[in-house]
Write an enzyme that holds these catalytic residues in place. Structure first.
Site, short mmCIF file in Angstrom:
data_model
loop_
_atom_site.label_atom_id
_atom_site.label_comp_id
_atom_site.label_asym_id
_atom_site.label_seq_id
_atom_site.Cartn_x
_atom_site.Cartn_y
_atom_site.Cartn_z
N ASP A 64 -6.22 -22.01 28.26
CA ASP A 64 -7.05 -22.18 27.31
C ASP A 64 -7.33 -20.34 26.71
O ASP A 64 -7.88 -20.28 25.39
CB ASP A 64 -8.40 -22.26 28.27
N LYS B 83 -7.17 -19.00 22.58
CA LYS B 83 -7.81 -18.54 21.47
C LYS B 83 -7.17 -17.16 20.42
O LYS B 83 -7.36 -17.65 19.88
CB LYS B 83 -9.26 -18.00 22.51
#
Lengths: 363, 363
Positions: free
Chosen positions: B221, B225
């Protein structure tokens, strides 16, 4: 319809303008931006202009030095700008009240305003109302975002929160880079720190204070920033005089008629400031100078508060500002931190304003 | 010309959409905003729509529950949206790759996109290029700002810096609220902290992890980003697979076929995590899980780093994210901190997108 073009005029040639000119040149060179011409630049006595074409930005500072054209005066400048088929944006870097007072008229003549100055927005509430009434009555825009926190997008963030329907509960921050510099050497997170008068002198030597540090220590700068925040969230705050401010200028030193005299005598108050530091230390905390608005109680406050050493306000150093927005959707605050002063970042706030205003006014 | 009106369609009815609907109702009620109608909402099987008028937002969740209209399918939805004289904005809350892959086509049909999903932007670099090429070829806009950091305006801040001509040198942050939650109880600023496996279980109980915490602990995750940030500053990063990632899922526990089995055995690794904490402590520091991009070296990194206890990254708690932008004009970083997850703040990011896109597309 042919694409909108913009004429830019700059009033005031201080440090911010010096940083601004190369950034403006970069901005104008970007093909994706609307077409912009710098058509006018002036200090308080002289000007350089070309209202039908564009000034050479690289040469303009030098041209102004040798210029023999007097500053036209505001009325004639507005006439010239309004006469062009191009839309006009005035960058007010003068920081003078006289120009700030003229914002309503400037906007009514359909000339947009971008400014790093708080003068127009933290003065009388009547002027605030006149400015935004004038903006609403024309196509021209006034860009307030660059007036607080230099390039730090504090106002932008606040406006975005409001625009997305969040509710502001509390705004709290270390809003003076000068106070950051002084307090982080007087009461650092680690170590004992230096005496108060030494911390103030150091900050002055580092260029972090006004020529007379009393203009920072009296808290007025923080109060002006808070007034702008308060008005943006809808509190009709009248002026800085209506906000309770804890001044760090001792009463006895207020009337001294030079900054040097003030600095020479400030050591007399070192022990009382040491006592405040010790009081904080006894609670495991350190003092910081902050401004806050509590929207639930309507209370605005400017002064010293004690913070845990791991609090984000405690660790701020250099000349950084930090601000926390407590909102309905962000009960733990949304925090923004960074350089709150300096020519390059202040100029960047103006550039951001030119980008936004020109894009809003483009076809 | 009559003012532009907007038709809004929502795909996906999870927690974000539940928070979004009341915010959308508020947005539509604001007289200063362009006129917006919610015309379509669907989950993966059923839909409610009124392409000629407007749905009643207050009733729409209930209407969808009892609806017998099947989900039209993407093609038919696009046909209906494209057929209206109103401009269309699609809110993609599905988080599915299938819809993400269709963004180029959606944009080419002049339908704008606002999404809280990273799927379209952190996938293949080809898809990224196709999306922005499609956007450039039409009037439609894709609003990427809400895809990272929930309502936290990280991407907006990065874009504003770039737009004003600043140069990004380094981006570094605690970009996972889950990691914040775990590390702030495993290695708090004050005190000894809990064992690693306990910290992970607590974060799960607090609702801060994915159903299987390995989906957070593997670092993917954070990597996604970073990939979005890297691409925004011009690095053509191919995919998360091309970024070095320090996974905190022990090799031996990767293949276990349930989250419960994983959590039961995680304590076996407590002592090795304690050793890392002790190594940091020996330097007077604490470990945090961060992502960084160094633009000077081109290096992207995802993993644990050690920080001083007074560093702004150390004190982050709850499920906050924090990010620092080191730039040419902000050598000391510009820092943004706040809730990086949660329905209300994620929905607010979408609302911000609707405000921006509708204002850009209005006459």
């Amino acid at each position: 319809m042919s694409p909108t073009k913009f004429n830019i005029a700059i009033l005031g040639v201080g440090g911010v303008t010096k940083s601004l000119l190369p950034q403006l040149q970069w901005l104008i060179s970007q093909p994706k931006n609307p077409k912009m011409n710098l058509v006018f630049i002036a200090n308080s006595s002289k000007a350089v202009y070309n209202f039908e074409g564009a000034l050479d930005i690289e040469a303009v500072a030098e041209s102004l030095k040798v210029s023999e054209q007097p500053y036209l005066g505001l009325q004639e400048l507005l006439n010239q700008l309004a006469a062009s088929p191009n839309k006009a944006i005035l960058i007010d870097s003068t920081g003078t009240q006289q120009i700030a007072d003229a914002y309503p008229e400037i906007l009514r003549r359909n000339i947009s305003i971008v400014t790093p100055s708080k003068k127009a927005f933290a003065g009388s509430y009547q002027l605030w109302q006149d400015i935004f009434a004038a903006e609403a009555s024309t196509d021209a825009k006034v860009y307030i975002e660059s007036s607080v926190g230099a390039g730090l997008p504090m106002i932008k963030m606040l406006k975005d929160l409001l625009e997305a329907g969040d509710e502001i509960l509390r705004i709290e921050g270390v809003l003076s880079g000068t106070m950051t510099s002084i307090f982080s050497s007087f009461a650092p997170v680690n170590g004992a720190g230096v005496p108060w008068s030494v911390a103030v002198k150091q900050a002055k030597e580092l260029g972090f204070t006004e020529p007379d540090p009393r203009d920072d220590l009296n808290g007025m700068d923080v109060a002006r920033k808070l007034i702008i925040f308060a008005r943006l969230v809808g509190l009709p705050v009248d002026s800085a005089a209506s906000v309770p401010i804890q001044s760090l200028v001792p009463k006895d030193l207020e009337a001294l008629n030079s900054a040097n005299l003030f600095l020479e005598r400030l050591f007399e108050y070192d022990s009382s400031m040491d006592k405040i530091k010790a009081d904080a230390e006894a609670q495991g905390k350190i003092p910081r100078y902050i401004g806050s608005i509590d929207l639930r109680s309507g209370k605005v406050n400017v002064g010293m508060e004690f913070y845990d050493k791991t609090h984000s306000f405690a660790g701020v150093s250099g000349s950084d500002n930090i601000i926390g927005f407590h909102t309905k959707r962000y009960p733990k605050p949304l925090i923004l931190q960074g350089a709150g002063a300096g020519g390059d970042v202040t100029a960047m706030g103006i550039i951001g304003g030119l980008v936004k205003v020109s894009s809003q006014l483009s076809n």
